[in-house]
Design a protein around this motif. Structure first.
Motif, mmCIF file in Angstrom:
data_model
loop_
_atom_site.group_PDB
_atom_site.id
_atom_site.type_symbol
_atom_site.label_atom_id
_atom_site.label_comp_id
_atom_site.label_asym_id
_atom_site.label_seq_id
_atom_site.Cartn_x
_atom_site.Cartn_y
_atom_site.Cartn_z
ATOM 1 N N THR A 3 -9.122 -9.896 1.382
ATOM 2 C CA THR A 3 -7.820 -9.287 1.628
ATOM 3 C C THR A 3 -6.826 -10.263 2.240
ATOM 4 O O THR A 3 -5.646 -9.985 2.262
ATOM 5 N N LYS A 78 -2.062 -9.165 -6.082
ATOM 6 C CA LYS A 78 -3.210 -8.272 -5.980
ATOM 7 C C LYS A 78 -4.007 -8.758 -4.789
ATOM 8 O O LYS A 78 -4.432 -9.919 -4.755
ATOM 9 N N ASP A 80 -6.730 -6.864 -3.344
ATOM 10 C CA ASP A 80 -8.106 -6.550 -3.716
ATOM 11 C C ASP A 80 -8.046 -5.487 -4.799
ATOM 12 O O ASP A 80 -6.972 -5.223 -5.340
ATOM 13 N N ALA A 81 -9.166 -4.865 -5.114
ATOM 14 C CA ALA A 81 -9.218 -3.939 -6.255
ATOM 15 C C ALA A 81 -8.225 -2.773 -6.141
ATOM 16 O O ALA A 81 -7.781 -2.251 -7.158
ATOM 17 N N ASP A 82 -7.872 -2.369 -4.931
ATOM 18 C CA ASP A 82 -7.009 -1.208 -4.738
ATOM 19 C C ASP A 82 -5.745 -1.501 -3.944
ATOM 20 O O ASP A 82 -5.054 -0.564 -3.527
ATOM 21 N N TYR A 84 -2.093 -3.782 -3.644
ATOM 22 C CA TYR A 84 -1.115 -4.599 -4.353
ATOM 23 C C TYR A 84 0.146 -4.742 -3.528
ATOM 24 O O TYR A 84 0.471 -3.863 -2.725
#
Length: 119
Positions: A3, A78, A80-82, A84
């Protein structure tokens, strides 16, 4: 992906919930913007947190008429995966007249659960 090491991405690579929210927000289309948020989402702007659709709707309605400005999406990351970040350059009649704002989105189940807007 850590992150603390965001990855620069093309703005068109932002998730649909983010791009849809930003488009509706720019157009002052509160109902459409809300459709991209979890019902219990939180938005933090100017140091104030607004939680849930009624509070966010009131914030969006108030902020839409507060100042006149242009907004240009100048970057995307981005984290991490969730998570932005969409960076916008604003110019207008607000105090200071020019600012780069970072819209930090946290997603869950394809919807925005948390948004923090800060310089």
């Amino acid at each position: 992906m850590s992150t603390d090491q965001p990855q620069t991405i093309a703005p068109e690579a932002l998730p649909e919930a983010v791009t849809g929210f930003l488009k509706a927000h720019r157009a002052h289309d509160v109902a459409t913007a809300l459709s991209f948020l979890h019902p219990d989402a939180t938005v933090t702007d100017e140091g104030k947190t607004h939680q849930g659709a009624p509070a966010i709707e009131a914030w969006m309605t108030r902020s839409a008429g507060e100042y006149t400005y242009t907004s240009e999406l100048t970057g995307a990351q981005k984290t991490d995966a969730d998570r932005y970040v969409a960076t916008h350059h604003l110019e207008g009649d607000f105090p200071g007249g020019v600012v780069d704002l970072h819209f930090r989105f946290s997603l869950g189940d394809g919807l925005i659960g948390d948004l923090r807007i800060e310089p």
